[in-house]
Design a protein around this motif. Sequence first.
Motif, PDB file in Angstrom:
ATOM      1  N   GLN A   1      10.526  -0.353   4.883  1.00  0.00           N
ATOM      2  CA  GLN A   1       9.171  -0.557   4.356  1.00  0.00           C
ATOM      3  C   GLN A   1       8.378   0.746   4.426  1.00  0.00           C
ATOM      4  OE1 GLN A   1       6.001  -2.302   6.886  1.00  0.00           O
ATOM      5  NE2 GLN A   1       5.971  -3.971   5.403  1.00  0.00           N
ATOM      6  N   LYS A   2       7.770   1.135   3.308  1.00  0.00           N
ATOM      7  CA  LYS A   2       6.893   2.304   3.299  1.00  0.00           C
ATOM      8  C   LYS A   2       5.593   1.915   4.008  1.00  0.00           C
ATOM      9  CE  LYS A   2       9.657   4.954   0.876  1.00  0.00           C
ATOM     10  NZ  LYS A   2      10.288   6.160   1.443  1.00  0.00           N
ATOM     11  N   ASN A   3       5.179   2.744   4.975  1.00  0.00           N
ATOM     12  CA  ASN A   3       4.058   2.342   5.828  1.00  0.00           C
ATOM     13  C   ASN A   3       3.000   3.434   5.890  1.00  0.00           C
ATOM     14  OD1 ASN A   3       2.590   0.717   7.546  1.00  0.00           O
ATOM     15  ND2 ASN A   3       4.285   0.355   8.960  1.00  0.00           N
ATOM     16  N   TYR A   4       1.780   3.022   6.137  1.00  0.00           N
ATOM     17  CA  TYR A   4       0.605   3.905   6.291  1.00  0.00           C
ATOM     18  C   TYR A   4       0.288   4.670   5.008  1.00  0.00           C
ATOM     19  CZ  TYR A   4       2.578   3.309  10.993  1.00  0.00           C
ATOM     20  OH  TYR A   4       3.153   2.790  12.128  1.00  0.00           O
ATOM     21  N   ILE A   5       0.648   4.138   3.859  1.00  0.00           N
ATOM     22  CA  ILE A   5       0.545   4.890   2.610  1.00  0.00           C
ATOM     23  C   ILE A   5      -0.895   4.882   2.089  1.00  0.00           C
ATOM     24  CG2 ILE A   5       1.498   5.177   0.311  1.00  0.00           C
ATOM     25  CD1 ILE A   5       3.527   5.424   2.653  1.00  0.00           C
ATOM     26  N   GLY A   6      -1.533   6.048   2.060  1.00  0.00           N
ATOM     27  CA  GLY A   6      -2.891   6.156   1.550  1.00  0.00           C
ATOM     28  C   GLY A   6      -2.954   5.836   0.068  1.00  0.00           C
ATOM     29  N   ASN A   7      -4.026   5.138  -0.338  1.00  0.00           N
ATOM     30  CA  ASN A   7      -4.266   4.720  -1.731  1.00  0.00           C
ATOM     31  C   ASN A   7      -3.452   3.500  -2.122  1.00  0.00           C
ATOM     32  OD1 ASN A   7      -6.281   6.435  -2.580  1.00  0.00           O
ATOM     33  ND2 ASN A   7      -5.017   7.628  -3.982  1.00  0.00           N
ATOM     34  N   ALA A   8      -2.591   2.995  -1.224  1.00  0.00           N
ATOM     35  CA  ALA A   8      -1.697   1.902  -1.627  1.00  0.00           C
ATOM     36  C   ALA A   8      -2.378   0.546  -1.617  1.00  0.00           C
ATOM     37  CB  ALA A   8      -0.466   1.867  -0.720  1.00  0.00           C
ATOM     38  N   ALA A   9      -3.191   0.272  -0.610  1.00  0.00           N
ATOM     39  CA  ALA A   9      -3.687  -1.092  -0.411  1.00  0.00           C
ATOM     40  C   ALA A   9      -4.665  -1.537  -1.489  1.00  0.00           C
ATOM     41  CB  ALA A   9      -4.351  -1.207   0.962  1.00  0.00           C
ATOM     42  N   ARG A  10      -5.361  -0.580  -2.120  1.00  0.00           N
ATOM     43  CA  ARG A  10      -6.440  -0.972  -3.033  1.00  0.00           C
ATOM     44  C   ARG A  10      -6.394  -0.296  -4.396  1.00  0.00           C
ATOM     45  NH1 ARG A  10     -11.667   0.743  -4.431  1.00  0.00           N
ATOM     46  NH2 ARG A  10     -13.291  -0.878  -4.468  1.00  0.00           N
ATOM     47  N   ASP A  11      -6.186   1.015  -4.422  1.00  0.00           N
ATOM     48  CA  ASP A  11      -6.489   1.770  -5.637  1.00  0.00           C
ATOM     49  C   ASP A  11      -5.299   2.365  -6.372  1.00  0.00           C
ATOM     50  OD1 ASP A  11      -9.259   1.355  -5.321  1.00  0.00           O
ATOM     51  OD2 ASP A  11      -9.385   3.028  -3.901  1.00  0.00           O
ATOM     52  N   GLY A  12      -4.196   2.621  -5.704  1.00  0.00           N
ATOM     53  CA  GLY A  12      -3.094   3.341  -6.335  1.00  0.00           C
ATOM     54  C   GLY A  12      -2.403   2.548  -7.427  1.00  0.00           C
ATOM     55  N   ARG A  13      -2.055   3.232  -8.504  1.00  0.00           N
ATOM     56  CA  ARG A  13      -1.314   2.595  -9.595  1.00  0.00           C
ATOM     57  C   ARG A  13       0.121   3.087  -9.680  1.00  0.00           C
ATOM     58  NH1 ARG A  13      -4.047   4.285 -14.485  1.00  0.00           N
ATOM     59  NH2 ARG A  13      -2.130   3.499 -15.434  1.00  0.00           N
ATOM     60  N   MET A  14       0.391   4.242  -9.098  1.00  0.00           N
ATOM     61  CA  MET A  14       1.746   4.795  -9.138  1.00  0.00           C
ATOM     62  C   MET A  14       2.037   5.439  -7.797  1.00  0.00           C
ATOM     63  SD  MET A  14       3.397   7.545 -11.837  1.00  0.00           S
ATOM     64  CE  MET A  14       3.717   6.281 -13.080  1.00  0.00           C
ATOM     65  N   ALA A  15       3.292   5.378  -7.381  1.00  0.00           N
ATOM     66  CA  ALA A  15       3.685   5.986  -6.109  1.00  0.00           C
ATOM     67  C   ALA A  15       4.799   6.992  -6.343  1.00  0.00           C
ATOM     68  CB  ALA A  15       4.154   4.917  -5.120  1.00  0.00           C
ATOM     69  N   ALA A  16       4.691   8.116  -5.659  1.00  0.00           N
ATOM     70  CA  ALA A  16       5.795   9.073  -5.584  1.00  0.00           C
ATOM     71  C   ALA A  16       6.653   8.623  -4.413  1.00  0.00           C
ATOM     72  CB  ALA A  16       5.262  10.478  -5.371  1.00  0.00           C
ATOM     73  N   VAL A  17       7.765   7.960  -4.703  1.00  0.00           N
ATOM     74  CA  VAL A  17       8.582   7.284  -3.691  1.00  0.00           C
ATOM     75  C   VAL A  17       9.770   8.164  -3.313  1.00  0.00           C
ATOM     76  CG1 VAL A  17       9.978   5.250  -3.183  1.00  0.00           C
ATOM     77  CG2 VAL A  17       7.892   5.028  -4.561  1.00  0.00           C
ATOM     78  N   PHE A  18       9.897   8.453  -2.039  1.00  0.00           N
ATOM     79  CA  PHE A  18      11.034   9.214  -1.531  1.00  0.00           C
ATOM     80  C   PHE A  18      12.129   8.229  -1.144  1.00  0.00           C
ATOM     81  CE2 PHE A  18       7.690  12.208  -1.505  1.00  0.00           C
ATOM     82  CZ  PHE A  18       8.280  13.462  -1.630  1.00  0.00           C
ATOM     83  N   ALA A  19      13.313   8.456  -1.707  1.00  0.00           N
ATOM     84  CA  ALA A  19      14.413   7.508  -1.525  1.00  0.00           C
ATOM     85  C   ALA A  19      15.743   8.244  -1.546  1.00  0.00           C
ATOM     86  CB  ALA A  19      14.381   6.464  -2.648  1.00  0.00           C
ATOM     87  N   GLN A  20      16.749   7.595  -0.981  1.00  0.00           N
ATOM     88  CA  GLN A  20      18.120   8.120  -1.052  1.00  0.00           C
ATOM     89  C   GLN A  20      18.636   7.885  -2.467  1.00  0.00           C
ATOM     90  OE1 GLN A  20      19.428   9.744   1.384  1.00  0.00           O
ATOM     91  NE2 GLN A  20      18.260   9.104   3.195  1.00  0.00           N
ATOM     92  N   LEU A  21      18.969   8.959  -3.163  1.00  0.00           N
ATOM     93  CA  LEU A  21      19.432   8.850  -4.542  1.00  0.00           C
ATOM     94  C   LEU A  21      20.928   8.554  -4.559  1.00  0.00           C
ATOM     95  CD1 LEU A  21      18.591   9.134  -7.534  1.00  0.00           C
ATOM     96  CD2 LEU A  21      19.276  11.539  -7.380  1.00  0.00           C
TER      97      LEU A  21
END
Length: 645
Positions: free
Chosen positions: A169-189
Amino acid sequence: MTDLAPALTQILDGRWGEVRRQLRAHEDAARFAPPPEPLSMADHRAWTKKQLMALAKEGFAPDGLARGMGGTGDYGASVTAFEMLGHGDLSLLVKAGVQFGLFGGAIANLGTQRHHTAYLPGMVDGTLLGCFAMTETGHGSNVQHLETTATHDPTTDELVIDSPTPGSQKNYIGNAARDGRMAAVFAQLVTADGEAHGVHCVLVPIRDEGGRPMPGVTIGDCGAKGGLTGVDNGTLEFDSVRVPRWNLLNRYGDIEPDGAYSSPIDNASRRFFTMLGTLVRGRVSVAGGAGAATRSALTLATRYALHRRQFAAPGGTEELTLMSYRAHQRKLLPAIAKSYALMLAQNDLVAMMHEIAGHEGAAPEEGQRELEARAAGIKAIATRHATDTIQMCREACGGAGYMAANRLTILKEDTDVFTTFEGDNTVLLQLVAKGLLTEFQETFEDNSMLAMIAFASRFTASSILEKTPAAGLIAKLKSRAPSDDTDEAELNRGRQLSLFLDREKHLLEGVALRLGKAAKEEPDAAFRIFNNAQDHMLAAAEAHIDRVLLEAMVQAVEALEEGPAKDLFDSVTDLFALSTVERHRGWYLEHGRLTPTGSKAVIRSVGVLCKDLAPQARTLVDAFAIPDAWLGAPGLLEPLPAGRG
């Protein structure tokens, strides 16, 4: 005496002083001020978003982008403007940092032209609000082993984003709970053949135009925190969320339609650290913001100490100001001196970052590694200084400091997490030590502890110290250092530099020798060797940054023309140097660098400097040039009307 504050301000403002002056003189003084009254969490989040959208119109965001991306390439101006937000509402500073620094920085530095064209305009003007989804519940600082996956499906030419475990789970992500529309997600490719290619970044829409979560995206709200109530931190989880392969930020790794993976950097470990290195601007910015908040607290506490009166001297009738007391002077003045040192070192760091970010083509690897280590160290020391100093300022203002209207408790709450985000300080200081021991030449072809230990065993501190920007000046001043332990010796700049350099050199060479010796005795116990030397590495890193701070102050003093401003700045430099030696006098005594007599002379000199500088305390904090509207605590700034209190 002529007010020396403007002359000191010019020194402290540095290369991008015009940016600072523009913001201080803004036609709307409240634009960057904290909220005028306490707000609920929901109202503070709405306020912060409104302020962010207003900030997007100020024109500083394009400074953080290269000309080819629609920006100006004035990276130093961008970071300096961000730092100034630290004097106001720190929720705005953090939310702006997420939007323009982290989300925007990921697109700019990890993406290619297709991403720059599609997303950077919206990022800059605020029409596309984003998140930076790196941290996971199960892997905080261990980014290389995070668990979120991005798997290529060649049948649809899409990437499938999944959170396979509770820890992913991605945690403590600023802008996520209310306003963000897109996320730059770091993941194992992961490619279709099942081969993993390490951590990469993928742009994932998390909300539709109506603000509803996208299919497969679960958004949580972290809720109330210990501070930064205006930042909507949240959690993100992904259940087979499909995005076009096009959304992979592919500067350092790409997938072809047929599923073939390619990268300009063959080694996966080196590729990972190169990717993270491009995001160093966030760490630089956090250090700057922490420094600004600390200077605000010191201004509030110092101005209060100059008008708040407590007790009269025996035989006297008028009560004395708090600043009249030596204990109070010793609380505030060394902290002010360290804030001067940190501001100057931050200016140097921003200039280093600006030059490397603007380098045509790939920046020299050694320069990039040195920048990363310097940024890590100054961030760690600046945020620790913020936490300690703001608490001290709160106590120095007594009950008045505990009132929310006087901001010190809010500054304390809002900066507390700075020691943790953008890298935990303990981890960052280890990065500093590792960079020093490998002379910034580690290419990460073999990023094992054993390789680092082998490199460190050949280390000599002289090679690092000879490369310092002020090496010639330091050598000249050191040559003047007396060898005795008289009072005058401790006030000699050459003697001060010798004490700083000797501690740094001894600790660095000591830890290198310790690692090398242990490696010979236990060649198969790299982790145990490294772990046993951890405290030694942290001490060496701190000694290095102490020297960097003193070096910045010495360079500033030596560049000044003779006169009252230089004399005052010289005394502030003495106070920083000797209060630092005083704090570490146990080490100096244990290692024979100070005699007991010399140690007592240091203590005495710090006290005398505090006494002599106390009458200039208002000048010293006025030099920070923080508008009163930004400070937002009239109860501390001005005395009560006559006859009250």
